[in-house]
Scaffold this motif. Structure first.
Motif, PDB file in Angstrom:
ATOM      1  N   ALA A   1       0.814  -1.224   0.000  1.00  0.00           N
ATOM      2  CA  ALA A   1       0.000   0.000   0.000  1.00  0.00           C
ATOM      3  C   ALA A   1       0.842   1.265   0.000  1.00  0.00           C
ATOM      4  N   ASP A   2       2.048   1.201   0.602  1.00  0.00           N
ATOM      5  CA  ASP A   2       2.879   2.410   0.690  1.00  0.00           C
ATOM      6  C   ASP A   2       3.315   2.929  -0.667  1.00  0.00           C
ATOM      7  N   GLN A   3       3.379   2.040  -1.670  1.00  0.00           N
ATOM      8  CA  GLN A   3       3.791   2.463  -2.998  1.00  0.00           C
ATOM      9  C   GLN A   3       2.792   3.441  -3.619  1.00  0.00           C
ATOM     10  N   ILE A   4       1.569   3.429  -3.106  1.00  0.00           N
ATOM     11  CA  ILE A   4       0.547   4.358  -3.606  1.00  0.00           C
ATOM     12  C   ILE A   4       0.526   5.636  -2.780  1.00  0.00           C
ATOM     13  N   PHE A   5       0.429   5.507  -1.439  1.00  0.00           N
ATOM     14  CA  PHE A   5       0.241   6.733  -0.657  1.00  0.00           C
ATOM     15  C   PHE A   5       1.519   7.557  -0.500  1.00  0.00           C
ATOM     16  N   LYS A   6       2.699   6.982  -0.807  1.00  0.00           N
ATOM     17  CA  LYS A   6       3.933   7.785  -0.751  1.00  0.00           C
ATOM     18  C   LYS A   6       4.045   8.761  -1.927  1.00  0.00           C
ATOM     19  N   CYS A   7       3.164   8.618  -2.916  1.00  0.00           N
ATOM     20  CA  CYS A   7       3.178   9.540  -4.053  1.00  0.00           C
ATOM     21  C   CYS A   7       2.886  10.976  -3.604  1.00  0.00           C
ATOM     22  N   VAL A   8       2.026  11.124  -2.592  1.00  0.00           N
ATOM     23  CA  VAL A   8       1.616  12.470  -2.153  1.00  0.00           C
ATOM     24  C   VAL A   8       2.777  13.241  -1.531  1.00  0.00           C
ATOM     25  N   PRO A   9       3.458  12.699  -0.488  1.00  0.00           N
ATOM     26  CA  PRO A   9       4.590  13.459   0.057  1.00  0.00           C
ATOM     27  C   PRO A   9       5.727  13.648  -0.944  1.00  0.00           C
ATOM     28  N   ALA A  10       5.917  12.680  -1.848  1.00  0.00           N
ATOM     29  CA  ALA A  10       6.957  12.819  -2.873  1.00  0.00           C
ATOM     30  C   ALA A  10       6.661  14.011  -3.777  1.00  0.00           C
ATOM     31  N   PHE A  11       5.408  14.147  -4.195  1.00  0.00           N
ATOM     32  CA  PHE A  11       5.012  15.271  -5.058  1.00  0.00           C
ATOM     33  C   PHE A  11       5.196  16.604  -4.344  1.00  0.00           C
ATOM     34  N   LEU A  12       4.762  16.671  -3.094  1.00  0.00           N
ATOM     35  CA  LEU A  12       4.846  17.930  -2.346  1.00  0.00           C
ATOM     36  C   LEU A  12       6.292  18.354  -2.120  1.00  0.00           C
ATOM     37  N   GLU A  13       7.159  17.407  -1.746  1.00  0.00           N
ATOM     38  CA  GLU A  13       8.559  17.755  -1.487  1.00  0.00           C
ATOM     39  C   GLU A  13       9.290  18.146  -2.772  1.00  0.00           C
ATOM     40  N   ALA A  14       9.064  17.372  -3.856  1.00  0.00           N
ATOM     41  CA  ALA A  14       9.775  17.645  -5.110  1.00  0.00           C
ATOM     42  C   ALA A  14       9.392  18.986  -5.718  1.00  0.00           C
ATOM     43  N   ASN A  15       8.153  19.428  -5.482  1.00  0.00           N
ATOM     44  CA  ASN A  15       7.679  20.661  -6.113  1.00  0.00           C
ATOM     45  C   ASN A  15       7.682  21.871  -5.193  1.00  0.00           C
ATOM     46  N   TYR A  16       7.608  21.642  -3.881  1.00  0.00           N
ATOM     47  CA  TYR A  16       7.517  22.773  -2.953  1.00  0.00           C
ATOM     48  C   TYR A  16       8.558  22.728  -1.831  1.00  0.00           C
ATOM     49  N   GLY A  17       9.315  21.649  -1.728  1.00  0.00           N
ATOM     50  CA  GLY A  17      10.294  21.519  -0.657  1.00  0.00           C
ATOM     51  C   GLY A  17      11.665  22.047  -1.046  1.00  0.00           C
ATOM     52  N   LYS A  18      12.576  22.082  -0.054  1.00  0.00           N
ATOM     53  CA  LYS A  18      13.957  22.541  -0.267  1.00  0.00           C
ATOM     54  C   LYS A  18      14.874  21.316  -0.255  1.00  0.00           C
ATOM     55  N   TRP A  19      14.895  20.603  -1.362  1.00  0.00           N
ATOM     56  CA  TRP A  19      15.629  19.330  -1.430  1.00  0.00           C
ATOM     57  C   TRP A  19      16.992  19.455  -2.105  1.00  0.00           C
ATOM     58  N   ILE A  20      17.293  20.601  -2.691  1.00  0.00           N
ATOM     59  CA  ILE A  20      18.585  20.763  -3.382  1.00  0.00           C
ATOM     60  C   ILE A  20      19.665  21.092  -2.358  1.00  0.00           C
ATOM     61  N   ARG A  21      20.664  20.204  -2.239  1.00  0.00           N
ATOM     62  CA  ARG A  21      21.744  20.380  -1.272  1.00  0.00           C
ATOM     63  C   ARG A  21      23.100  20.229  -1.969  1.00  0.00           C
ATOM     64  N   LYS A  22      23.981  21.178  -1.759  1.00  0.00           N
ATOM     65  CA  LYS A  22      25.353  21.069  -2.284  1.00  0.00           C
ATOM     66  C   LYS A  22      26.158  20.238  -1.295  1.00  0.00           C
ATOM     67  N   LEU A  23      26.723  19.122  -1.760  1.00  0.00           N
ATOM     68  CA  LEU A  23      27.451  18.190  -0.897  1.00  0.00           C
ATOM     69  C   LEU A  23      28.959  18.270  -1.057  1.00  0.00           C
ATOM     70  N   THR A  24      29.429  18.908  -2.116  1.00  0.00           N
ATOM     71  CA  THR A  24      30.848  18.928  -2.421  1.00  0.00           C
ATOM     72  C   THR A  24      31.589  20.012  -1.631  1.00  0.00           C
ATOM     73  N   ARG A  25      32.902  19.820  -1.527  1.00  0.00           N
ATOM     74  CA  ARG A  25      33.788  20.831  -0.937  1.00  0.00           C
ATOM     75  C   ARG A  25      34.540  21.524  -2.078  1.00  0.00           C
ATOM     76  N   ASP A  26      34.757  22.818  -1.928  1.00  0.00           N
ATOM     77  CA  ASP A  26      35.454  23.567  -2.992  1.00  0.00           C
ATOM     78  C   ASP A  26      36.927  23.195  -3.052  1.00  0.00           C
ATOM     79  N   GLU A  27      37.500  22.881  -1.895  1.00  0.00           N
ATOM     80  CA  GLU A  27      38.897  22.484  -1.858  1.00  0.00           C
ATOM     81  C   GLU A  27      39.022  21.243  -0.985  1.00  0.00           C
ATOM     82  N   ILE A  28      39.711  20.230  -1.496  1.00  0.00           N
ATOM     83  CA  ILE A  28      39.873  18.989  -0.750  1.00  0.00           C
ATOM     84  C   ILE A  28      41.132  18.264  -1.193  1.00  0.00           C
TER      85      ILE A  28
END
Length: 458
Positions: free
Chosen positions: A431-458
């Motif tokens: 059942a989770d494969q169906i109801f997880k569509c709602v939070p996935a849609f909300l986060e992908a379109n209205y959430g702050k999911w873009i994160r920079k993970l790299t270091r400029d110098e390493i």
């Protein structure tokens, strides 16, 4: 206004070309890889339903192991694709080394546990002594594949991070023919060979994994030119990058481990309900996983492309990618559901099953055809866009709540308190494969999911 429209049109052409170059190769690889399991199941199903059930129980352990390695590989891809976007290959080598070291550690722990407690491990999935006996025979050989599989999966993830995916497909084809050929000879005792049953299937898989690993190592050493990674690179340890990698990958390990346990719980629950349920679930799950390779390929492709664009620093393009990808995932879901629905009839005819088991497997597959539509949107959106963009914790929280707070408790209640049929329990388990569509849609379109993970110098 005209310049914006032109930019979008140009971006669209570049996007589709890049997407399908990676996507087609990954889907073909997944299809061929899972075809090995399907062929194993069909051969063993024709040989003995007890043997099929024994291997299905062992494969639940293998599936959890695969999920953990997948998490390590996905964490590698998320990090390295961002560094690849910045053309910084030095940190990529050190992250690949960390992932390989972690994979070998998990491999050693699993090998140790199943070697010491094989019967106890299988008793988690079934109480049938005949099935356990066949499973122990299979596990005694298949455990030696764990090392080669870990090395192969981490190497392939490293190549994916630099957009090299064709070798994975070629390896899968090679593995398919080696495995199926040996299985045919040793399961049934053809051409004068001994009739080994499940042991023959395990030998076929072991030989295929060894050859696969050797060929891939040779390819990386001779053909790979982007990273030029060598054995000495895997012996190094970078504390700073290791901590960065663990911060992202640890929650992913938790999520993938929970997902693997969730899938294994289906066998546990159904295996304790009726004798036919475990065999029917094995048949249905194998075909479902084959079709599932379509959205899995989409998730992997999205993760690579999103990560690379974040590394390049063009966040407007990243958001545009996410918008277009979600529309594609819906189309992929509809295609996947229709494909599974119509494939079920000819595939079930290939199995030598009792009428009750065949009918149950058919019903399971009809349910999974609907599940495939929702799964094909939420999985690539969560794992490809959101997690690929650097926000792994969102997926962790959602899966913990949905799987262990709702799906598993509900399924246990329906199976052992309400005494519902296996069909109802399968609906609850997915059942989770169906109801997880709602939070996935909300986060992908209205959430702050873009994160920079790299270091400029390493």
């Amino acid at each position: 206004m005209e310049r914006t429209s032109y930019k979008r049109m140009k971006l669209g052409r570049s996007f589709y070309r890049s997407f399908f170059m990676i996507y087609i190769a990954l889907v073909l690889q997944n299809v061929v890889t899972l075809s090995v399991n399907l062929a194993d199941n069909m051969m063993l199903g024709a040989y003995s339903e007890v043997s099929l059930s024994g291997v299905a129980a062992v494969n639940q352990i293998q599936f959890v192991y695969q999920q953990l390695l997948l998490a390590l590989g996905d964490g590698l891809v998320i990090f390295c694709s961002q560094y690849w976007g910045k053309k910084m290959t030095g940190p990529m080598k050190r992250i690949a080394a960390t992932a390989m070291q972690a994979g070998l550690l998990i491999c050693a722990l699993l090998f140790f546990l199943v070697s010491l407690f094989p019967v106890q491990a299988l008793r988690l999935f079934t109480t049938d002594e005949a099935i356990i006996a066949e499973g122990v025979r299979y596990l005694g050989i298949i455990r030696f594949t764990y090392l080669f599989f870990a090395i192969t999966q981490i190497l392939l993830a490293t190549l994916r991070s630099v957009e090299m995916v064709k070798i994975a497909f070629m390896l899968s084809v090679q593995t398919f023919f080696i495995n199926c050929g040996i299985n045919y000879v040793l399961i049934y005792g053809k051409f004068g060979a001994p009739e080994l049953g499940v042991a023959g299937a395990a030998i076929g898989t072991l030989v295929a994994r060894i050859v696969e690993c050797i060929v891939l190592i040779c390819y990386v050493r001779k053909k790979e030119k982007n990273l030029r990674i060598r054995l000495k690179d895997y012996l190094k340890f970078d504390k700073v990058l290791c901590v960065d990698y663990i911060k992202i990958t640890a929650p992913m390990l938790l999520v993938q481990g929970l997902w693997g346990l969730n899938t294994a719980m289906q066998t546990v629950i159904l295996g304790h309900m009726t004798a036919a349920a475990i065999a029917a679930n094995s048949v249905a799950s194998t075909l479902f996983l084959l079709v599932k390779s379509i959205p899995v390929g989409a998730a992997s492709t999205a993760s690579i492309m999103i990560g690379k664009k974040i590394g390049e620093g063009d966040l407007d393009v990243v958001k545009n990618y996410a918008r277009v990808l979600q529309k594609m995932f819906v189309v992929i879901g509809i295609i996947s559901g229709i494909l599974l629905f119509f494939l079920r009839i000819p595939v079930l005819r290939l199995y030598d099953l009792s009428e009750n088991t065949r009918e149950m497997a058919n019903t399971f597959l009809i349910i999974l055809s609907i599940v495939a539509v929702g799964m094909s949107y939420q999985m690539p959106t969560n794992n490809g866009i959101i997690r690929g963009g650097g926000n792994a914790m969102f997926v962790v929280k959602m899966d913990i709540i949905s799987i262990w707070g709702i799906v598993i408790p509900l399924s246990l209640i329906m199976a052992f308190v309400v005494k519902a049929s296996p069909v109802v329990v399968v609906c609850c388990l997915n059942a989770d494969q169906i109801f997880k569509c709602v939070p996935a849609f909300l986060e992908a379109n209205y959430g702050k999911w873009i994160r920079k993970l790299t270091r400029d110098e390493i």
